[in-house]
Design an enzyme around this catalytic site. Structure first.
Site, PDB file in Angstrom:
ATOM      1  CE  LYS A  33     -14.032  57.941  42.097  1.00  0.00           C
ATOM      2  NZ  LYS A  33     -13.744  56.375  42.424  1.00  0.00           N
ATOM      3  CE1 TYR A  87       2.975  73.411  66.992  1.00  0.00           C
ATOM      4  CE2 TYR A  87       2.005  72.638  64.992  1.00  0.00           C
ATOM      5  CZ  TYR A  87       2.110  73.598  66.337  1.00  0.00           C
ATOM      6  OH  TYR A  87       0.895  74.550  66.435  1.00  0.00           O
TER       7      TYR A  87
END
Length: 382
Positions: A41, A274
């Site tokens: 999956k 940042y």
């Protein structure tokens, strides 16, 4: 023929030889009659579903497992047609018709799902392969014990009409990754009771299963007829409390690598990335690694994520941005293009996915699964 050069910005190397070895290791941990399901999956936990499914089958896996019907149908479309494929996360209106035509084993957790799959069987003229899921205590999908007799009875009625074949009875653990958790024995008791009811009512399943990767590795009493091995196939321990990958004889399959894009000198007191959450304490060199949270590198590992550059472990300096992050190289000056290894098996001194999980306060499952499509997969050992 000219070989395609390896991707320079970033790549996830997928060691199919390691994956095959992991499947063989898991096979050796279960009794000969117990079948192995390789769960692929979420694009095989980020590793590439079709390539990993084929490698797992080559190594002796008997079944494949997916979450959604679309994932299962994609395996069939890729030519994987001669092995059982189970999918368990169905929602109203999903393609039951296609599932029947593709011969999928489809999980049924309640009457609404049984009604939809029966309607699809009538439309297609086929017989649906269904597996009834019991909620033995996880509290997610699955049928509660109080509702189990009604679901089993309705499924047997549909089976008598030739509309369905009940191929499996199954459940899922809540805490198999926590050693000695009391819910483990409790769920096993409930599961045995629900199996007993279904079988006395007339269900003759091909497989009964509850064991996920941690239960496969540590709970032989939970193996029944089949075990569903997910993260262990990819060489990652399902829980540090249970043991490391090496403790279980498993080898991580994915290595995430990038090329250093820039190296430059900066003075003391220079802010990095940042928010200037990192400021250089002395004059130093910074290296730019051109991957970020758009590639699946977790932003919440900012300031903590480990990276191997030029033979030394470094740490992410400042915030991880969408496409890039910075490491403080402590004055070293590796050439642009030098390899940065975010994680791998760990035997070359590089960090592991578990190291990144600790840095990001998550689990290693998420680290590998979240690596995005912008990072090419390069398959080794194919």
């Amino acid at each position: 023929m000219t070989e395609t050069p390896p991707p320079r910005r970033a790549r996830a190397e997928i060691d199919l030889g390691a994956l095959r070895a992991n499947v063989r290791t898991l096979r050796a941990r279960v009794a000969p009659h117990v079948r192995i399901m390789a769960v692929v999956k979420a694009d095989a936990y980020g590793h590439g579903a079709v390539r990993c499914a084929r490698a797992a089958l080559e190594a002796g896996a008997d079944w494949l497992g997916t979450a959604t019907p679309q994932e299962a149908l994609a395996l069939r479309a890729a030519g994987i047609t001669d092995v059982p494929v189970m999918c368990w996360l169905w929602t109203p209106g999903d393609p039951w018709d296609q599932g029947i035509e593709a011969g999928l084993d489809m999980a049924v957790s309640g009457l609404w799902a049984l009604e939809e799959v029966v309607d699809a069987a009538r439309r297609t003229g086929g017989t649906a392969r269904i597996q009834l899921k019991a909620d033995t205590g996880l509290g997610r999908n699955g049928c509660q014990p109080a509702d189990w007799p009604e679901l089993v009875g309705a499924a047997l009625e549909a089976e008598a009409e030739g509309l369905v074949k009940v191929t499996g009875l199954w459940s899922h653990f809540a805490c198999a990754d926590e050693p000695h958790h009391p819910s483990i024995a409790g769920q096993l008791d409930v599961f045995r009771s629900m199996l007993d009811h279904a079988e006395k009512a007339g269900v003759r399943p091909e497989v009964r299963h509850i064991a996920n990767s941690p239960a496969t590795l540590t709970l032989p009493e939970a193996h029944f007829d089949l075990v569903r091995t997910g993260i262990a196939v990819y060489g990652i321990s399902p829980s540090p409390e249970l043991g490391t990958s090496a403790d279980f004889g498993l080898r991580p399959v994915m290595s995430l690598k990038a090329s250093v894009a820039l190296v430059k000198r900066v003075p003391a007191g220079h802010g990095v990335s940042y928010g200037h959450h990192y400021v250089t304490g002395t004059g130093t060199t910074l290296g730019l690694v051109p991957v970020g949270y758009a590639d699946g590198v977790p932003r919440n590992a900012s300031g903590r994520g480990p990276v191997l550059v030029d033979g030394r472990r470094r740490t992410v300096a400042g915030r991880i941005a969408m496409d890039q992050f910075v490491v403080d190289l402590d004055g070293d000056t590796p050439a642009p293009g030098t390899e940065a290894v975010l994680f791998g098996p760990g035997d070359g001194g590089e960090p592991t996915a578990e190291d990144w999980a600790v840095a990001a306060d998550t689990i290693a499952y998420e680290i590998v699964t979240r690596i995005g499509a912008r990072v090419p997969r390069v398959y080794l050992g194919g």
